[in-house]
Scaffold this active site. Structure first.
Site, PDB file in Angstrom:
ATOM      1  CE  LYS A  22      -1.708   1.352   3.976  1.00  0.00           C
ATOM      2  NZ  LYS A  22      -1.217   3.272   4.290  1.00  0.00           N
ATOM      3  CG  ASN A  23       2.378   2.789   3.183  1.00  0.00           C
ATOM      4  OD1 ASN A  23       1.347   2.745   3.439  1.00  0.00           O
ATOM      5  ND2 ASN A  23       2.665   2.525   4.435  1.00  0.00           N
ATOM      6  CB  CYS A 116      -5.310  10.553  11.565  1.00  0.00           C
ATOM      7  SG  CYS A 116      -3.666   9.552  11.414  1.00  0.00           S
ATOM      8  NE  ARG A 121       0.562  10.225  10.016  1.00  0.00           N
ATOM      9  CZ  ARG A 121      -0.087   9.776   9.002  1.00  0.00           C
ATOM     10  NH1 ARG A 121      -1.498   9.204   9.811  1.00  0.00           N
ATOM     11  NH2 ARG A 121       0.456   9.157   8.472  1.00  0.00           N
ATOM     12  CG  ASP A 305       3.052   1.672   9.401  1.00  0.00           C
ATOM     13  OD1 ASP A 305       3.258   1.738   8.277  1.00  0.00           O
ATOM     14  OD2 ASP A 305       2.731   2.288  10.228  1.00  0.00           O
ATOM     15  NE  ARG A 397      -6.618   4.530   5.792  1.00  0.00           N
ATOM     16  CZ  ARG A 397      -6.046   4.589   6.719  1.00  0.00           C
ATOM     17  NH1 ARG A 397      -6.040   5.069   7.696  1.00  0.00           N
ATOM     18  NH2 ARG A 397      -5.063   5.279   6.258  1.00  0.00           N
TER      19      ARG A 397
HETATM   20  C1  EPZ Z   1       4.240   6.861   6.213  1.00  0.00           C
HETATM   21  O1  EPZ Z   1       3.545   8.122   6.454  1.00  0.00           O
HETATM   22  C2  EPZ Z   1       3.380   5.332   6.014  1.00  0.00           C
HETATM   23  N1  EPZ Z   1       2.217   5.980   5.044  1.00  0.00           N
HETATM   24  C3  EPZ Z   1       2.716   5.282   6.782  1.00  0.00           C
HETATM   25  O2  EPZ Z   1       2.227   4.332   7.572  1.00  0.00           O
HETATM   26  C4  EPZ Z   1       4.141   4.835   8.451  1.00  0.00           C
HETATM   27  O3  EPZ Z   1       3.796   4.411   9.604  1.00  0.00           O
HETATM   28  C5  EPZ Z   1       5.195   5.995   8.585  1.00  0.00           C
HETATM   29  O4  EPZ Z   1       5.400   6.614   7.058  1.00  0.00           O
HETATM   30  C6  EPZ Z   1       6.004   5.679   9.064  1.00  0.00           C
HETATM   31  O5  EPZ Z   1       6.857   4.809   8.654  1.00  0.00           O
HETATM   32  C7  EPZ Z   1       2.152   6.164   4.312  1.00  0.00           C
HETATM   33  O6  EPZ Z   1       3.179   5.440   3.089  1.00  0.00           O
HETATM   34  C8  EPZ Z   1       0.859   6.289   3.197  1.00  0.00           C
HETATM   35  P1  EPZ Z   1       5.766  10.275   8.031  1.00  0.00           P
HETATM   36  P2  EPZ Z   1       4.001   9.439   7.079  1.00  0.00           P
HETATM   37  O7  EPZ Z   1       6.261  12.115   7.366  1.00  0.00           O
HETATM   38  O8  EPZ Z   1       4.458   9.468   5.862  1.00  0.00           O
HETATM   39  C9  EPZ Z   1       7.435  13.392  12.189  1.00  0.00           C
HETATM   40  C10 EPZ Z   1       0.086   2.524   8.036  1.00  0.00           C
HETATM   41  O9  EPZ Z   1      -0.478   2.421   8.407  1.00  0.00           O
HETATM   42  N2  EPZ Z   1       6.127  13.955  10.667  1.00  0.00           N
HETATM   43  O10 EPZ Z   1       7.275   9.073   7.785  1.00  0.00           O
HETATM   44  O11 EPZ Z   1       2.757  10.368   7.441  1.00  0.00           O
HETATM   45  C11 EPZ Z   1       4.999  12.452  12.138  1.00  0.00           C
HETATM   46  O12 EPZ Z   1       4.990  13.100  12.880  1.00  0.00           O
HETATM   47  C12 EPZ Z   1       0.627   4.059   8.177  1.00  0.00           C
HETATM   48  O13 EPZ Z   1       0.534   2.307   6.306  1.00  0.00           O
HETATM   49  C13 EPZ Z   1       6.570  15.665  11.223  1.00  0.00           C
HETATM   50  O14 EPZ Z   1       6.849  15.982  12.364  1.00  0.00           O
HETATM   51  O15 EPZ Z   1       5.202   9.388   7.783  1.00  0.00           O
HETATM   52  C14 EPZ Z   1       6.129  11.074  12.814  1.00  0.00           C
HETATM   53  O16 EPZ Z   1       5.999  11.866  14.223  1.00  0.00           O
HETATM   54  C15 EPZ Z   1       0.131   4.898   9.371  1.00  0.00           C
HETATM   55  N3  EPZ Z   1       7.151  16.764  10.195  1.00  0.00           N
HETATM   56  C16 EPZ Z   1       7.176  11.121  11.868  1.00  0.00           C
HETATM   57  O17 EPZ Z   1       7.313  12.362  11.405  1.00  0.00           O
HETATM   58  C17 EPZ Z   1       6.335  16.159   8.511  1.00  0.00           C
HETATM   59  O18 EPZ Z   1       5.943  17.314   8.076  1.00  0.00           O
HETATM   60  C18 EPZ Z   1       6.954   9.784  10.608  1.00  0.00           C
HETATM   61  O19 EPZ Z   1       6.318  10.320  10.130  1.00  0.00           O
HETATM   62  C19 EPZ Z   1       5.637  14.583   8.161  1.00  0.00           C
HETATM   63  C20 EPZ Z   1       6.343  14.215   9.663  1.00  0.00           C
END
Ligand code: EPZ
Length: 418
Positions: A22-23, A116, A121, A305, A397
């Site tokens: 998915k990701n 969420c 996020r 995840d 989802r």
């Molecule tokens: C991706 O989300 C995945 N989703 C998530 O999978 C996964 O949990 C996550 O990466 C971490 O591996 C998809 O790929 C569609 P991040 P993403 O930006 O990109 C902080 C699932 O269950 N952050 O790597 O949103 C954030 O708050 C989903 O399949 C900022 O601070 O995750 C978090 O603490 C859930 N500022 C950390 O980084 C930003 O601008 C990691 O988030 C962006 C993120």
């Protein structure tokens, strides 16, 4: 509305075909907006996140059609730069589209993707990175509005290795003037898959997986036919479920090379695991030992995840475990539901303290998010007695044909209308 009715206690035996990630598919769908060439994504997973992304693409004017096991996308007639708010809220990862929509239209507008069920996020790293490439960003009544005369390559330093921010900046940089370097980039396998896809279109991207990604801007992109990597989180979910229920399963198209951290922990639990090429075989006696500690980390650390699913496993292992969630603020919303099943787990801040019990007992529980919902299903399948799991839309989802695959392994699970 629908629910699962699960009668727990069966051991699981048989084969599982793992879906495409998915990701990986979601950012690749966003990347399809960059090109006028025809894109075919093979083995497309039928999950609502993908269906919602396809809906967003069609609102942008992209044509898409399901063809056999794949999806064909033609963005040559794309004519809209506004990502619809109702869909942007439905699908947080639509924020990935900013990079490709700006690249195509020099403009982009998206409703602010709120937090969420797993945390705030934020998207600050996405926006800071895009600004480094020359994008002017304003926030207008709940919308993020982006404009730029010309995207110019630059060096972008990410404060944390955000998966989405890395992908967004990659997409914006592919057709920018000059070279972009992303430092402290996320190293997830899905980033490497996106790089591979973009290069098949004719982009010049290298370094994905290393922590520094280099993108040399090109003028034109073509089309391609692409098969995404396996979904390591779906694979891990099935491995954990079989470990909890006992039995012996074989995963096909499993991508073991991307699951090392989980396989290491499951062996520590006492599971017998063998890897043959793209297959993983797991055998579990159901009498498992706890691992003392698990900490979620960016890849290649233990994946956030799989945190919920692994915590559910710890609840039925002999001994104590501490699970620490380092990436998201509130990713333990499933714990009160596990406690309804007799789990001895307490959350303090970012840590879940677990004392294993012999077995869980069936209960009526509610899914609050995608991976927490999957964890409840795994727990119910391993428990004694009957459970009902509500709010299946979260699970749908990310897991295609979930109950079918579990039933094929011997799980007593049916989906019924409430
Ligand atoms: C991706 O989300 C995945 N989703 C998530 O999978 C996964 O949990 C996550 O990466 C971490 O591996 C998809 O790929 C569609 P991040 P993403 O930006 O990109 C902080 C699932 O269950 N952050 O790597 O949103 C954030 O708050 C989903 O399949 C900022 O601070 O995750 C978090 O603490 C859930 N500022 C950390 O980084 C930003 O601008 C990691 O988030 C962006 C993120």
């Amino acid at each position: 509305m629908e629910k699962y009715i699960i009668n727990g206690g069966n051991s699981l035996f048989g084969n599982v075909d793992v879906q495409s990630a998915k990701n990986s598919v979601l950012p690749i769908l966003a990347a399809a907006v960059l090109t006028d060439g025809e894109v075919k994504i093979n083995k497309i997973p039928h999950i609502t996140d993908v269906h919602n992304m396809v809906k967003i693409l069609s609102r942008l004017g992209c044509k898409s059609v399901f063809d056999g096991d794949g999806l064909i996308i033609d963005s040559s007639k794309a004519d809209c730069h506004e990502i619809p708010s109702e869909l942007a809220h439905e699908l947080r990862s639509s924020v990935f589209l900013l990079g490709s929509v700006i690249s195509r239209f020099r403009m982009a507008k998206i409703a602010y993707p709120g937090g969420c069920d797993i945390g705030l996020r934020p998207v600050d790293l996405h926006l800071t990175g895009l600004k480094r490439l020359g994008v002017k960003i304003s926030e207008e009544s709940g919308y993020i509005v982006c404009r730029c005369e010309k995207l110019k390559g630059n060096e972008v330093m990410l404060d944390c290795p955000s998966v989405g921010a890395t992908e967004n900046i990659m997409l914006a940089a592919v057709k920018a003037e000059g070279t972009t370097v992303i430092r402290n980039a996320a190293r997830e396998p899905e980033i490497e898959d996106l790089q591979k896809f973009l290069n098949m279109l004719g982009a010049k991207v290298r370094g994905a997986g290393s922590g520094s990604v280099y993108i040399e801007g090109v003028k034109n992109l073509g089309g391609c036919s692409f098969t995404p990597i396996p979904d390591r989180i779906e694979a891990g979910t099935f491995l954990i479920t079989a470990a909890m229920c006992g039995g012996k399963i074989l995963l096909n198209n499993a991508g073991a090379e991307n699951l090392s951290s989980l396989l290491h922990k499951l062996r520590e639990n006492g599971c017998k695991i063998q890897v043959f090429g793209d297959k993983i075989e797991l055998e579990s006696s159901k009498k498992l030992y706890s691992v003392k500690s698990v900490e979620t980390q960016p890849y290649p650390g233990f994946p956030t995840d799989l945190q919920a699913q692994f915590t559910a496993l710890c609840c039925v292992c002999r001994g104590h475990s501490i699970i620490t969630e380092n990436l998201f603020e509130t990713r333990f919303k499933y714990v009160p539901e596990l406690r309804k099943m007799g789990a001895d787990v307490t959350v303090v801040g970012r840590c879940a303290f677990v004392r294993g019990v012999d077995t869980l007992r069936g209960a009526n529980v509610v899914a609050h998010d995608l991976r927490g919902g999957a964890a409840l299903v795994s727990a119910a399948l391993s428990a004694e007695g009957r459970s009902e799991v509500f709010e299946l839309s979260h699970i749908d989802r990310g897991y295609g044909s979930f109950e079918y695959k579990l039933r094929a392994l011997g799980g007593d699970i049916v989906r019924v209308r409430v």
